[in-house]
Design a protein around this motif. Structure first.
Motif, short mmCIF file in Angstrom:
data_model
loop_
_atom_site.label_atom_id
_atom_site.label_comp_id
_atom_site.label_asym_id
_atom_site.label_seq_id
_atom_site.Cartn_x
_atom_site.Cartn_y
_atom_site.Cartn_z
N SER A 1 1.02 -1.35 0.02
CA SER A 1 0.11 0.00 0.01
C SER A 1 0.79 1.43 0.11
CB SER A 1 -0.85 -0.01 1.26
OG SER A 1 -0.06 0.26 2.32
N GLY A 2 2.26 1.11 0.42
CA GLY A 2 2.99 2.37 0.65
C GLY A 2 2.91 2.82 1.87
N VAL A 3 1.91 2.54 2.71
CA VAL A 3 1.68 3.04 3.85
C VAL A 3 2.19 2.50 5.30
CG1 VAL A 3 -0.20 3.89 5.56
CG2 VAL A 3 -0.33 4.21 2.91
N GLN A 4 2.16 1.17 5.38
CA GLN A 4 2.28 0.50 6.55
C GLN A 4 1.95 0.90 8.03
OE1 GLN A 4 6.39 -1.01 5.25
NE2 GLN A 4 5.68 -2.91 6.60
N ARG A 5 0.70 1.40 7.87
CA ARG A 5 0.44 1.95 9.16
C ARG A 5 -0.90 1.24 9.76
NH1 ARG A 5 -0.70 8.19 9.16
NH2 ARG A 5 -1.65 7.73 11.31
N VAL A 6 -1.04 0.84 11.04
CA VAL A 6 -2.10 0.16 11.66
C VAL A 6 -3.20 1.09 11.98
CG1 VAL A 6 -2.93 -1.08 13.58
CG2 VAL A 6 -0.55 -1.53 12.73
N VAL A 7 -4.46 0.80 11.45
CA VAL A 7 -5.81 1.54 11.79
C VAL A 7 -6.04 0.82 13.08
CG1 VAL A 7 -8.08 2.06 11.09
CG2 VAL A 7 -6.01 2.04 9.49
N THR A 8 -6.27 1.54 14.02
CA THR A 8 -6.83 1.04 15.58
C THR A 8 -8.27 1.29 15.62
OG1 THR A 8 -6.52 2.96 16.77
CG2 THR A 8 -4.37 1.87 16.52
N PRO A 9 -8.80 0.54 16.34
CA PRO A 9 -10.43 0.75 16.85
C PRO A 9 -10.58 2.17 17.17
CG PRO A 9 -9.47 -1.46 17.77
CD PRO A 9 -8.16 -0.42 17.33
N ASN A 10 -9.67 3.01 17.47
CA ASN A 10 -10.12 4.20 17.82
C ASN A 10 -9.87 5.32 16.59
OD1 ASN A 10 -10.42 3.90 20.59
ND2 ASN A 10 -8.31 3.90 20.81
N ASP A 11 -9.39 4.69 15.35
CA ASP A 11 -9.21 5.42 14.29
C ASP A 11 -10.39 5.56 13.07
OD1 ASP A 11 -6.55 6.20 15.15
OD2 ASP A 11 -5.77 4.61 14.30
N TYR A 12 -10.36 6.42 12.21
CA TYR A 12 -11.25 6.44 10.89
C TYR A 12 -10.00 6.45 10.13
CZ TYR A 12 -15.24 7.59 13.38
OH TYR A 12 -16.30 7.53 14.41
N LEU A 13 -10.37 5.54 9.22
CA LEU A 13 -9.58 5.72 7.84
C LEU A 13 -10.42 6.52 6.53
CD1 LEU A 13 -7.27 4.55 5.97
CD2 LEU A 13 -8.55 2.46 5.83
N PHE A 14 -9.80 7.42 6.00
CA PHE A 14 -10.46 8.14 4.97
C PHE A 14 -9.76 8.09 3.59
CE2 PHE A 14 -11.31 10.49 8.98
CZ PHE A 14 -12.55 10.69 8.69
N TYR A 15 -10.35 7.88 2.76
CA TYR A 15 -10.04 7.62 1.08
C TYR A 15 -10.68 8.90 0.50
CZ TYR A 15 -8.79 2.70 1.95
OH TYR A 15 -8.07 1.83 2.71
N TYR A 16 -9.78 9.41 -0.60
CA TYR A 16 -10.27 10.43 -1.45
C TYR A 16 -9.86 10.25 -2.91
CZ TYR A 16 -11.44 15.06 -3.50
OH TYR A 16 -11.72 15.99 -4.23
N LYS A 17 -10.61 10.17 -3.88
CA LYS A 17 -10.23 10.26 -5.21
C LYS A 17 -11.19 11.20 -6.09
CE LYS A 17 -8.64 6.98 -8.68
NZ LYS A 17 -7.12 7.51 -8.73
N GLU A 18 -10.56 11.75 -7.10
CA GLU A 18 -11.26 12.31 -8.04
C GLU A 18 -11.31 11.35 -9.37
OE1 GLU A 18 -9.83 16.23 -8.64
OE2 GLU A 18 -10.25 17.08 -6.89
N VAL A 19 -12.27 11.42 -9.88
CA VAL A 19 -12.66 10.27 -10.92
C VAL A 19 -13.01 11.14 -12.19
CG1 VAL A 19 -13.86 8.46 -11.76
CG2 VAL A 19 -13.15 8.54 -9.45
#
Length: 588
Positions: free
Chosen positions: A71-89
């Motif tokens: 993914s190029g990130v290698q970060r853990v999303v914990t239960p306290n986190d929100y993960l956001f995605y954004y893309k223009e199509v």
């Protein structure tokens, strides 16, 4: 996720990954249209404890989860986190018809969608696909997609599979967010929304059940190769077509018929294999698995579907093909897809290459200490699973969510030719009301068999007398085969760590450990020849060895985690499988 003693392994497909060309193949082979826009590639992402973000942390390579190296990130999303995605199509010229459908293969666990800052909808469940009609939110040919994902992993009742925040042993690195292909198609106002394909083997017919938007004639054509086998037209939601010639599907002869559906301007390509599955007594009064009315011995392996670089996401189409072909080369004819739902292309490759599939449902549980169920099972004691607390299923919302996702899985995979057995529960992990669940699955699909509670906590229904045996000698009695098919649905698990191909330098999980390839091969051979083969005369008809590949701490694969080394001779494993098949056929 990388600690001091953990090694980042790569498959050859991960090493050769082209970031601008990730998993571009059409993701739905049994319902293929010419309208297709793949959205895999770089998206903006953010990980935050806030429900709203104004800026992003960087780019993530979709569809790899942020915990994975690809993914190029290698970060853990914990239960306290929100993960956001954004893309223009930007839609291609002439792409737009009457409706735009945005598809997600899988997003773990709870996903909310906005188009052009307008809220569209929500999906719960980290392993099943979903889509939204976004037509009303799109103006022109360009629009913005935003996702907000919440993943509590194993801290609640949600289905998690083998993921654990506290990974180790048989539990693996958690992952979050998008992990299967994201794509768009555009359809006319009259279009086929869904279809179900069923092989009517004895009648030499194909049944096609449709869900449609609009009304009108559907023309259906069935081909084998270039030869037209049958055609018909219907305005109804069910089409039955006779085929002129019956070419049975088996792992040895994976014949597939091509299907073309024409509904107004909507044209779909599909396929099906003609096969018949049943549980039936042989001439000795022992229940066997029958394929196309012939007794058939299933020799398979447990397949977790994990990769060191992509985690749950295969790094390429070729990576999925490799695992299937390698097991076929070793003489296996079945894979048990363990606590995971693969991308549809994996099932397509099983269909076309010829590999039987046992499909597990994803587990979820509110408790971790269920090993006592296994201890009791070895003593012949199987607790009733209406005792929800003992099985980690006290939460009614959690039980209902499991049933929702179970039905989604059945609908999603109902047309796959290679799937021959459904496995709703495994080893008491979040098991509940298995008698009712077995009936639910049976009512939905009477064309396949069911292993209702694989290994432990038998509720005495389903088609298999299913046992997991790692620490005791194998023993099946003919009386068990007189009631259900005797099946050894997990066994073996012999470990051999290979230097340079280990995820963890210190933790080695396996049921028996060996330090050379020769010792492993000798033990494997002895296990099959001395313990397994003698059980066939007592009715043993199904074998599932643990497992296809190493996964993290588990070093008990036939292949290393990176798929670069076979731990045993392919020829030797094939020779053992051929011994099993010949021994089985001598029973008739």
């Amino acid at each position: 996720m990388v600690g001091e003693s953990m090694n980042q392994l790569y498959t050859v497909w991960g090493e050769d990954l082209k970031q601008d060309h990730v998993l571009q193949e059409y993701p739905r082979p049994q319902m293929k249209r010419d309208s297709y826009l793949n959205l895999n590639g770089y998206w903006d992402y953010a990980i935050s404890e806030s429900e709203v973000v104004d800026s992003y942390d960087g780019e993530i390579l979709v569809p790899f989860s942020p915990e994975s190296v690809l993914s190029g990130v290698q970060r853990v999303v914990t239960p306290n986190d929100y993960l956001f995605y954004y893309k223009e199509v930007v839609l291609p010229n002439d792409f737009m018809k009457d409706h735009i459908l945005l598809h997600f293969g899988a997003v773990d666990q709870i996903c909310e969608l906005w188009i052009n800052d307008q809220y569209v909808g929500k999906h719960i469940g980290g392993f099943t696909p979903f889509h939204f009609d976004i037509t009303d939110y799109v103006i022109g040919s360009q629009f913005a997609v935003k996702l907000r994902v919440k993943d509590v992993t194993d801290t609640s009742y949600h289905q998690t599979g083998k993921q654990r925040i506290d990974r180790g042993g048989i539990w693996y690195t958690p992952q979050s967010g998008i992990w299967q292909t994201v794509w768009i198609e555009s359809v006319p106002s009259n279009y086929i929304q869904a279809l179900k394909l069923t092989s009517l083997f004895d009648e030499k017919k194909v049944k096609i059940e449709l869900q449609k938007a609009g009304t009108g004639l559907v023309k259906a054509e069935v081909y084998f190769g270039n030869e037209l086998e049958g055609t018909t037209e219907s305005e109804g939601d069910e089409i039955i077509i006779s085929v002129q010639h019956l070419y049975p599907w088996t792992p040895e002869t994976p014949n597939l018929y091509q299907i073309k559906l024409i509904y107004h301007e909507d044209i779909i390509e599909s396929y099906i294999g003609m096969r018949h599955i049943e549980r039936k007594k042989d001439e000795h009064g022992i229940f066997r698995f029958y394929l196309n009315h012939q007794p058939y011995f299933q020799s398979g392996v447990l397949d977790q579907g994990y990769y060191p670089d992509g985690l749950l996401t295969p790094p390429s189409d070729e990576a999925m093909i490799y695992d299937i072909e390698k097991m076929k080369e070793m003489g296996f004819n079945m894979l048990r897809k363990h606590i995971k739902i693969e991308p549809l292309r994996w099932y397509y490759h099983c269909d076309r290459l010829g590999m039987l599939v046992w499909q597990d449902m994803i587990n979820g549980s509110e408790r971790k200490d269920i090993i006592f169920h296994g201890l009791l099972a070895n003593l012949g004691v199987h607790l009733k699973d209406h005792r929800y607390k003992l099985f980690g299923r006290k939460n009614e919302t959690g039980r209902n969510q499991f049933l929702t996702e179970l039905e989604e899985m059945l609908v999603h995979l109902q047309s796959v030719t290679s799937i021959v057995t459904w496995v709703p529960f495994n080893e008491a992990w979040g098991q509940f009301d298995a008698v009712k669940v077995e009936k639910m699955v049976r009512n939905f699909d009477h064309t396949r068999l069911i292993d209702h509670a694989s290994g432990w906590s038998d509720q005495y229904v389903g088609d298999y007398y299913s046992r997991h045996t790692y620490f005791t000698k194998l023993r099946f009695r003919r009386k068990h085969g007189g009631k259900r098919i005797s099946a050894l649905t997990e066994f073996g698990g012999y470990s051999l760590p290979i230097k340079g191909h280990r995820f963890h330098d210190e933790s080695i999980f396996g049921y028996k450990k060996y330090d050379t390839e020769m010792k492993l091969e000798e033990a494997y051979t002895d296990l099959y020849q001395q313990q397994v083969v003698p059980q066939i005369k007592n009715g043993l008809s199904v074998l599932i060895y643990t497992q296809l590949s190493d996964v993290e701490d588990e070093m008990n694969g036939l292949l290393t985690y990176d798929r670069k080394i076979n731990k045993m001779s392919t020829e030797k494993v094939k020779e053992i499988n051929e011994l099993l098949y010949s021994t089985f056929h001598k029973q008739f």
